[in-house]
Write a protein that holds these residues in place. Structure first.
Motif, PDB file in Angstrom:
ATOM      1  N   ALA A  89      41.572  38.526  49.280  1.00 11.74           N
ATOM      2  CA  ALA A  89      42.163  38.013  47.964  1.00 11.74           C
ATOM      3  C   ALA A  89      41.435  37.449  47.098  1.00 11.74           C
ATOM      4  O   ALA A  89      41.334  37.551  45.895  1.00 11.74           O
ATOM      5  CB  ALA A  89      43.722  37.652  48.247  1.00 11.74           C
ATOM      6  N   MET A  90      41.112  36.335  47.606  1.00  9.45           N
ATOM      7  CA  MET A  90      40.035  35.329  46.919  1.00  9.45           C
ATOM      8  C   MET A  90      38.933  36.028  46.370  1.00  9.45           C
ATOM      9  O   MET A  90      38.557  35.825  45.201  1.00  9.45           O
ATOM     10  CB  MET A  90      39.491  34.152  47.677  1.00  9.45           C
ATOM     11  N   ALA A 131      39.755  38.310  43.556  1.00 15.19           N
ATOM     12  CA  ALA A 131      40.345  37.350  42.291  1.00 15.19           C
ATOM     13  C   ALA A 131      38.867  36.822  41.776  1.00 15.19           C
ATOM     14  O   ALA A 131      38.827  37.018  40.361  1.00 15.19           O
ATOM     15  CB  ALA A 131      40.956  36.308  42.813  1.00 15.19           C
ATOM     16  N   ALA A 132      37.801  36.318  42.339  1.00 19.05           N
ATOM     17  CA  ALA A 132      36.667  35.774  41.842  1.00 19.05           C
ATOM     18  C   ALA A 132      36.120  37.029  41.188  1.00 19.05           C
ATOM     19  O   ALA A 132      35.687  36.510  40.144  1.00 19.05           O
ATOM     20  CB  ALA A 132      36.025  35.452  42.986  1.00 19.05           C
ATOM     21  N   VAL A 133      35.719  37.939  41.700  1.00 17.21           N
ATOM     22  CA  VAL A 133      35.045  39.077  41.215  1.00 17.21           C
ATOM     23  C   VAL A 133      35.785  39.475  39.873  1.00 17.21           C
ATOM     24  O   VAL A 133      35.312  39.602  38.849  1.00 17.21           O
ATOM     25  CB  VAL A 133      34.896  40.340  42.079  1.00 17.21           C
ATOM     26  N   ASN A 134      36.972  39.814  39.857  1.00 13.38           N
ATOM     27  CA  ASN A 134      38.060  40.154  38.862  1.00 13.38           C
ATOM     28  C   ASN A 134      37.523  39.035  37.502  1.00 13.38           C
ATOM     29  O   ASN A 134      37.258  39.547  36.526  1.00 13.38           O
ATOM     30  CB  ASN A 134      39.333  40.190  39.053  1.00 13.38           C
ATOM     31  N   LEU A 135      37.664  37.643  37.787  1.00  9.22           N
ATOM     32  CA  LEU A 135      37.664  36.678  36.785  1.00  9.22           C
ATOM     33  C   LEU A 135      36.347  36.732  36.248  1.00  9.22           C
ATOM     34  O   LEU A 135      36.347  36.683  34.959  1.00  9.22           O
ATOM     35  CB  LEU A 135      38.106  35.349  37.608  1.00  9.22           C
ATOM     36  N   LEU A 136      35.286  36.958  37.112  1.00  8.86           N
ATOM     37  CA  LEU A 136      33.956  36.974  36.835  1.00  8.86           C
ATOM     38  C   LEU A 136      33.899  38.063  35.747  1.00  8.86           C
ATOM     39  O   LEU A 136      33.254  38.082  34.590  1.00  8.86           O
ATOM     40  CB  LEU A 136      32.985  37.009  37.759  1.00  8.86           C
ATOM     41  N   MET A 137      34.415  39.280  36.192  1.00 10.36           N
ATOM     42  CA  MET A 137      34.143  40.339  35.235  1.00 10.36           C
ATOM     43  C   MET A 137      34.677  40.396  33.944  1.00 10.36           C
ATOM     44  O   MET A 137      34.276  40.687  32.787  1.00 10.36           O
ATOM     45  CB  MET A 137      34.253  41.726  36.094  1.00 10.36           C
ATOM     46  N   GLU A 138      35.954  40.313  34.285  1.00 12.07           N
ATOM     47  CA  GLU A 138      36.885  40.393  33.126  1.00 12.07           C
ATOM     48  C   GLU A 138      37.105  39.170  32.282  1.00 12.07           C
ATOM     49  O   GLU A 138      37.662  39.267  31.121  1.00 12.07           O
ATOM     50  CB  GLU A 138      38.399  41.030  33.353  1.00 12.07           C
ATOM     51  N   GLY A 139      36.864  37.834  32.630  1.00 13.56           N
ATOM     52  CA  GLY A 139      37.058  36.894  32.008  1.00 13.56           C
ATOM     53  C   GLY A 139      38.500  36.397  31.952  1.00 13.56           C
ATOM     54  O   GLY A 139      39.278  37.125  32.582  1.00 13.56           O
ATOM     55  N   ILE A 140      38.873  35.278  31.412  1.00 13.51           N
ATOM     56  CA  ILE A 140      39.935  34.632  31.784  1.00 13.51           C
ATOM     57  C   ILE A 140      41.085  35.170  30.570  1.00 13.51           C
ATOM     58  O   ILE A 140      42.444  35.245  30.777  1.00 13.51           O
ATOM     59  CB  ILE A 140      40.007  33.126  31.725  1.00 13.51           C
TER      60      ILE A 140
END
Lengths: 210, 210, 210, 210
Positions: free
Chosen positions: B192-193, B196-205
């Motif tokens: 999960a982490m 989430a990490a990759v997601n945040l990195l790719m898509e931004g906050i």
DNA sequence: CATGAATGAGTCTTCATTCAT
DNA sequence: GATGAATGAAGACTCATTCAT
């Protein structure tokens, strides 16, 4: 002798003491940053501050107290800045904030490097000096993110994880400067870095069709 | 004495030695992680490894060599993993890769904490053991980002800055574990982490209208 | 099992033990001579004797006992020779005697160097092993000189001083060999040296009109 | 502060340091002479000099440096004397010279005993500190003897051998004092010994008809 | 008997701290 | 207040000796 005279002497004395304190702390921070707390000798500190070893003990109770004073001082500066993290609203606010952080880090790199170093090793430092305050700041940030998600400004995500990554991201930027591998960026460069950092954080790395 | 006998003896001896090496390195890594290299005494290492101080010197040339062996070992594990960073293609690849990194960090947290600690203080460690290899890996990542920008997959950005932030982001995630403030995440949590990490990195906050 | 068998075994065992003793003493003497008693480690002795450290302790009670055995052995050889110093009569006798001394010194230079070294430092060695016997021998020589003076063969002189100088003269000759700065002289050379030494001693350095 | 004041302070400091140096060297020489360099502990030196172990290190870089200072000092004294060995002409000169040698040996017996001891064990000491200078002095003496033979003053003989025996003879005289077995001779006794020594050397032991 | 790993007392040296000047 | 010499506790490392295999 009239009282104001006494006060004058006293005030001058206080100022002299403050100056010595500052001189010792500054010199010690340099050496600590370069060699680590444990590896640094009081002789080196004294030499760096251009005084005798014994003189140090007229101003500080010992090596550890010099170190703690350095750490407290830089922590105070950092925390004063971070206190306002809750007030940030616009993107420009955030960029300005990041710039100021850069500024603090660039001003006292030796002290901060020393602080980070010992916090990494010494549980007492970490617990007593850092944790409480950092936790509180991270909680503010995390709350801000959570709220923004609720308000529909931010995407749904694990706000705790996001907070950590955010702090880590920022740390990644400044680490080479702290470690002494790079010179601190000049103010204009600093602005560009802050812009880029906030931008990357907000928009992500990936291009998205609109 | 038949040759296989000789080999049998020799092999057993080698295994015994290897076991002691491992025991010492493991115990030492614990103490180093908890107190720092300089603050740790050989007496403490010996006690942790449940042997006499002198015995350490039958297996290592000295305290520094114990430390270096620990560092080399963990570095080898890390670098073996990081070598493949150039092969990553899909998002799933990246997530899997981050998971594996978590895995390595969780396996030898004491060793890694020790490595980070000394690299932060000791220029020789940083230069001789780390920099060359890290620089090469960061260059790969940076090249990948730059290429992706050209290909139109990533948004235009400072690829150097982005690389640093990316490494920092990841560091922010694992830091509490390394510092010994949190237990390593269990494998499902780990996934999960990573997601989430990759997601945040790719898509931004930031949430964006589509 | 018949007794002679037992004796045979026993005798062989004794011989084996004696051989090991000799091997250890020889090797140890080499290392002692080269590095000094204190500086030599049991590990070095064992290596020189091509056996394990522990094995030494099956044949000697410890490092000190190895050393003492060496010293006793060489002392025995020396004293056996010196015992006869009282019998010397003709000049040829004296020359032959000096040659034999050269011979002993050349045969076991390592042992003698070791002996001298420790006698120079260790009061116990000097007192318990050497003094009594040396004093006795010097007394013999001194008595001989005194008698010769009375007999009108030697010039009137302080016989005590003369004895010391005589021993010192001889020591001066052999010292470079003992110290390992020169190879021991070959037998013919040895004879010439003995002749010259006795000659100088008897006749003095100065040419006298006859 | 007037310059003479500064010089006064500095000079006093220099004298204090010199006194400590002397105290340490003297005490250490005693212990070295009694037990040997290797066997002597810094704790013993400190105790003998009546100071804490750490204080030694305020004045010398380590145990070895204390030892070397002792050796250098006594060597300097000896060599200053020996330098003039070439100037000797009459028999009275020689006797006076031998007396002076006695004098030096009696003044610093501990230092000389230490020097001899280590030169006997340590090749570096022997080579680097002693050999070169001793060889040169012996060469002078040997040259003097050879010349005297040519001039018809001395009997034909091996001048090299004669030189060695001469040095050995002298060593034989002073050895009991150096080894600490006898008190140094009082000055009048000293003169007699020098006379006897030179006499024996010149005339030989044997009575000859004239 | 042979081996060599284990032991821990003992060494030299460093360095934070004290204190007389 | 400033100085720096003195202190001694503590640390890394060595090595003679023991002992299980």
């Amino acid at each position: 002798m009239p009282p104001q005279e006494i006060n004058g002497f006293e005030a001058r004395r206080q100022r002299r003491i403050a100056r010595k304190h500052a001189r010792i702390m500054k010199s010690a921070a340099q050496v600590f940053a370069a060699k680590g707390y444990r590896t640094t000798t009081t002789r080196e500190i004294a030499r760096a501050a251009d005084m005798a070893e014994g003189t140090l003990y007229n101003y500080f109770a010992g090596k550890r107290e010099i170190f703690l004073s350095i750490v407290e001082e830089v922590l105070a500066a950092l925390l004063e800045l971070l206190e306002d993290v809750g007030q940030l609203e616009t993107r420009a606010d955030v960029v300005a904030f990041v710039e100021m952080l850069f500024d603090v880090l660039s001003t006292k790199p030796a002290s901060i490097r020393t602080l980070v170093m010992e916090a990494w090793v010494d549980d007492l430092i970490l617990q007593d000096l850092l944790m409480e305050r950092i936790v509180s700041i991270m909680a503010q940030v995390e709350g801000f993110i959570a709220a923004s998600i609720v308000e529909g400004k931010f995407r749904p995500m694990d706000s705790r994880l996001a907070t950590r990554m955010l702090f880590g991201m920022f740390a990644g930027l400044v680490l080479p400067v702290l470690r002494g591998m790079e010179a601190p960026p000049a103010p204009p460069e600093r602005h560009a870095m802050a812009e880029a950092a906030v931008n990357l954080l907000m928009e992500g790395i990936q291009l998205r069709d609109e």
